[in-house]
Design a protein around this motif. Structure first.
Motif, PDB file in Angstrom:
ATOM      1  N   LEU A 256      11.491  11.026  -6.145  1.00 12.27           N
ATOM      2  CA  LEU A 256      10.883  10.092  -5.313  1.00 12.27           C
ATOM      3  C   LEU A 256      11.617  10.307  -3.833  1.00 12.27           C
ATOM      4  O   LEU A 256      13.620  10.359  -4.082  1.00 12.27           O
ATOM      5  CB  LEU A 256      10.800   8.607  -5.512  1.00 12.27           C
ATOM      6  N   LYS A 257      11.415  10.412  -2.656  1.00 11.00           N
ATOM      7  CA  LYS A 257      12.333  10.677  -1.748  1.00 11.00           C
ATOM      8  C   LYS A 257      11.950   8.790  -0.934  1.00 11.00           C
ATOM      9  O   LYS A 257      11.207   8.520  -0.528  1.00 11.00           O
ATOM     10  CB  LYS A 257      11.521  11.716  -0.597  1.00 11.00           C
ATOM     11  N   LYS A 258      13.067   8.903  -0.612  1.00 10.16           N
ATOM     12  CA  LYS A 258      13.261   7.436   0.119  1.00 10.16           C
ATOM     13  C   LYS A 258      12.522   7.893   1.699  1.00 10.16           C
ATOM     14  O   LYS A 258      11.827   6.033   2.058  1.00 10.16           O
ATOM     15  CB  LYS A 258      14.522   6.798   0.569  1.00 10.16           C
ATOM     16  N   THR A 259      12.647   8.866   2.333  1.00 16.66           N
ATOM     17  CA  THR A 259      12.332   8.696   3.827  1.00 16.66           C
ATOM     18  C   THR A 259      11.117   9.342   3.823  1.00 16.66           C
ATOM     19  O   THR A 259      10.376   9.897   4.594  1.00 16.66           O
ATOM     20  CB  THR A 259      13.261  10.002   4.304  1.00 16.66           C
ATOM     21  N   SER A 260      10.242   9.075   2.650  1.00 19.28           N
ATOM     22  CA  SER A 260       8.923  10.153   2.587  1.00 19.28           C
ATOM     23  C   SER A 260       8.163   9.222   3.509  1.00 19.28           C
ATOM     24  O   SER A 260       7.754   8.487   3.437  1.00 19.28           O
ATOM     25  CB  SER A 260       8.532   9.845   0.943  1.00 19.28           C
ATOM     26  N   LEU A 261       6.663  10.349   4.010  1.00 20.46           N
ATOM     27  CA  LEU A 261       5.813  10.055   4.563  1.00 20.46           C
ATOM     28  C   LEU A 261       4.590   9.661   3.869  1.00 20.46           C
ATOM     29  O   LEU A 261       3.963   8.423   4.529  1.00 20.46           O
ATOM     30  CB  LEU A 261       5.305  11.002   5.931  1.00 20.46           C
ATOM     31  N   GLN A 262       4.805   9.762   2.882  1.00 27.62           N
ATOM     32  CA  GLN A 262       3.134   8.620   1.736  1.00 27.62           C
ATOM     33  C   GLN A 262       3.458   7.525   1.733  1.00 27.62           C
ATOM     34  O   GLN A 262       4.491   6.879   2.319  1.00 27.62           O
ATOM     35  CB  GLN A 262       3.596   8.702   0.227  1.00 27.62           C
ATOM     36  N   GLY A 263       1.954   7.329   2.144  1.00 30.55           N
ATOM     37  CA  GLY A 263       1.497   6.123   2.885  1.00 30.55           C
ATOM     38  C   GLY A 263       1.823   5.189   1.765  1.00 30.55           C
ATOM     39  O   GLY A 263       1.801   3.687   1.850  1.00 30.55           O
ATOM     40  N   ASP A 264       1.355   5.789   0.564  1.00 32.32           N
ATOM     41  CA  ASP A 264       1.514   5.096  -1.282  1.00 32.32           C
ATOM     42  C   ASP A 264       3.108   4.487  -1.195  1.00 32.32           C
ATOM     43  O   ASP A 264       3.319   3.764  -1.695  1.00 32.32           O
ATOM     44  CB  ASP A 264       1.186   5.553  -2.213  1.00 32.32           C
ATOM     45  N   LYS A 265       4.053   4.736  -0.076  1.00 30.36           N
ATOM     46  CA  LYS A 265       5.349   4.138  -0.187  1.00 30.36           C
ATOM     47  C   LYS A 265       5.284   2.557  -0.649  1.00 30.36           C
ATOM     48  O   LYS A 265       6.251   2.092  -0.993  1.00 30.36           O
ATOM     49  CB  LYS A 265       5.757   4.815   0.297  1.00 30.36           C
ATOM     50  N   ILE A 266       4.312   2.393   0.097  1.00 37.32           N
ATOM     51  CA  ILE A 266       4.770   1.238   0.384  1.00 37.32           C
ATOM     52  C   ILE A 266       4.551   0.229  -0.907  1.00 37.32           C
ATOM     53  O   ILE A 266       4.465  -1.071  -0.483  1.00 37.32           O
ATOM     54  CB  ILE A 266       3.006   0.930   1.810  1.00 37.32           C
ATOM     55  N   ILE A 267       3.814   0.870  -1.544  1.00 34.77           N
ATOM     56  CA  ILE A 267       4.177   0.084  -3.295  1.00 34.77           C
ATOM     57  C   ILE A 267       4.698  -1.141  -3.154  1.00 34.77           C
ATOM     58  O   ILE A 267       5.271  -1.505  -4.216  1.00 34.77           O
ATOM     59  CB  ILE A 267       3.774   0.866  -4.609  1.00 34.77           C
ATOM     60  N   VAL A 268       6.261  -0.068  -3.142  1.00 32.05           N
ATOM     61  CA  VAL A 268       7.008  -0.926  -3.136  1.00 32.05           C
ATOM     62  C   VAL A 268       7.883  -1.978  -2.071  1.00 32.05           C
ATOM     63  O   VAL A 268       8.054  -2.862  -2.897  1.00 32.05           O
ATOM     64  CB  VAL A 268       8.397  -0.230  -3.227  1.00 32.05           C
ATOM     65  N   ASP A 269       7.424  -2.266  -1.458  1.00 37.45           N
ATOM     66  CA  ASP A 269       7.628  -3.318  -0.641  1.00 37.45           C
ATOM     67  C   ASP A 269       5.794  -4.601  -1.303  1.00 37.45           C
ATOM     68  O   ASP A 269       6.766  -5.608  -1.185  1.00 37.45           O
ATOM     69  CB  ASP A 269       6.763  -3.076   1.045  1.00 37.45           C
ATOM     70  N   ILE A 270       5.129  -4.089  -1.305  1.00 32.99           N
ATOM     71  CA  ILE A 270       4.162  -4.814  -2.439  1.00 32.99           C
ATOM     72  C   ILE A 270       4.227  -5.335  -3.816  1.00 32.99           C
ATOM     73  O   ILE A 270       4.445  -6.370  -3.935  1.00 32.99           O
ATOM     74  CB  ILE A 270       2.613  -3.997  -2.022  1.00 32.99           C
ATOM     75  N   LEU A 271       4.933  -4.784  -4.247  1.00 33.29           N
ATOM     76  CA  LEU A 271       5.310  -4.962  -5.245  1.00 33.29           C
ATOM     77  C   LEU A 271       7.047  -6.344  -5.507  1.00 33.29           C
ATOM     78  O   LEU A 271       7.351  -7.036  -5.926  1.00 33.29           O
ATOM     79  CB  LEU A 271       6.258  -3.856  -6.489  1.00 33.29           C
TER      80      LEU A 271
END
Length: 427
Positions: A256-271
């Protein structure tokens, strides 16, 4: 029809997350529009990606598949190799390729399976009506016959149905001779997917100007350039393992890429908001076994694919979770609001279905029992993710649907300690 029986067990270990399906679609299409040969690396050949590859081959693109990659010899050939474009159940495939097909002025027929035949394409039909492009469908459903030449100019497009329409137009309009502008007439939901499109297009030599007013200026006559492209890991797939790690004994998700543009990266913040312990490491995320996971408020407008797994987690968390602005989930592979609420409630969950969201009150445990995937990969995986919190085994009907996005899901599930039996029950 395949069934899996999951016996409750906590999962733990290390998993290499599959490559991003969203990025794979875009990279393969950009390579196909390019002059020359491109090498796309780290591809997860799910059914959706196979659909895009097959469709592009029918349009004349040459491809050679390796174990985890693809060599693409770009540029469409005329005449079209095969005018029947089968998009299977892939919404991305059909919505990305319809406007591209409308740049070659040959008759093609788009077909699809399952719920794809019913998924809305009205935004394109309005454009075709305005430009006198011939099309024919079956009472608004597939198959769709299309023949005509898309024209450059101003496009006024709603942004609250699917961002896939914006992406499809961006791919196509850059191939036309004249300049074009896409004006988004509503708030653009799932905007990160358009950001991914712009990023991948830039890697293949095509630039789009975006302003703060929801307008995209597309300079015509641009040439896609061949490129070697490495696809990053998929946060929407990682979400299932992150939840299972939090409910189990911890999981490390790699790729996984920490600087990814994927919107679903927000899963980290939600969790994290829900009390889950998560730590970023070099190219991976580690989620620890977490206690005291609690409810939160989730806005589904920018991360619709995360809603099934977040609803599942909320069903076994403390307190109440409100999921809002998620009405678009009703026109996915299934009506995902109805599907996930129905199946969680079957197991003793407390989920109230609203018009555009869910209210989930957590339970300490679910009962387990027999549930249905609704032939929807994200529903099946979300249900599996909370199997460790069930008092009895969970039986998922239609479990093979995970092949749409994650063919090795059940294999990886067992690798991490999942205890499943599977069997077929005829057709």
């Amino acid at each position: 029809m395949k069934y899996v029986q999951i016996n409750p067990a906590k999962l733990s270990g290390r998993i290499v997350v599959p490559s991003s399906k969203s990025i794979c679609h875009r990279a393969i299409i950009c390579a196909s529009l390019s002059d020359g040969t491109s090498n796309i690396k780290n591809i997860n050949f799910s059914e959706d990606i196979e659909a895009t590859c097959g469709a592009l081959k029918n349009l004349g693109v040459e491809m050679q598949r390796q174990k985890n990659g693809l060599t693409v010899k770009g540029n469409f050939k005329r005449p079209v190799k095969n005018p029947i474009i089968n998009c299977a159940q892939s919404g991305s495939t059909i919505r990305f390729l319809i406007p591209i097909a409308a740049t070659i002025d040959e008759e093609v027929v788009f077909t699809g399976d399952g719920k794809l035949a019913e998924r809305p394409l009205g935004i394109y039909y309005d454009i075709f009506d305005n430009q006198n492009i011939y099309y024919k469908n079956f009472e608004g459903r597939l198959p769709l016959t299309l023949k005509g030449k898309l024209k450059s100019g101003e496009y006024r497009v709603r942004g609250d149905v699917s961002s896939q329409f914006i992406t499809g137009l961006l791919f196509a309009l850059s191939r036309l001779d004249g300049n074009s502008t896409i004006c988004v007439t509503t708030e653009l939901e799932s905007k990160p997917y358009v950001d991914i499109t712009l990023d991948v297009m830039e890697k293949f030599g095509v630039e789009i100007d975006e302003n703060a007013h929801g307008e995209y200026t597309v300079r015509g006559g641009q040439k896609y350039e061949s490129s070697d492209y490495q696809v990053e890991g998929d946060f929407s797939q990682a979400a299932f393992w992150l939840v299972m790690g939090a409910l189990g004994d911890g999981i490390n998700c790699c790729g996984l890429k920490k600087t990814s543009l994927q919107g679903d990266k927000i899963i980290v913040d939600i969790l994290k908001r829900m009390g889950v312990e998560i730590k970023w490491e070099a190219g991976s995320i580690t989620v620890s076994s977490s206690h005291g996971i609690h409810g939160t408020i989730v806005d589904g407008s920018q991360c619709p694919d995360l809603i099934p797994i977040l609803a599942a987690l909320a069903s076994v968390s403390q307190g109440t979770t409100e999921i809002k602005n998620a009405g678009r989930l009703r026109i996915k592979e299934s009506d995902r609001l109805k599907a996930i609420s129905s199946e969680l409630n079957k197991m003793g969950g407390d989920v109230i279905e609203k018009e555009d969201g869910l209210i989930v009150t957590g339970r300490q445990k679910l009962m387990g029992g027999r549930v249905n995937s609704w032939n929807d990969h994200r529903i099946a995986m979300a249900l599996a993710a909370v199997s460790s919190k069930c008092l009895n085994p969970m039986i998922i009907e239609g479990a093979e649907c995970v092949k749409k996005s994650y063919p090795d899901f059940w294999k990886d599930f067992m690798t991490l300690g999942g205890d499943i039996d599977e069997w077929n029950m005829g057709q």
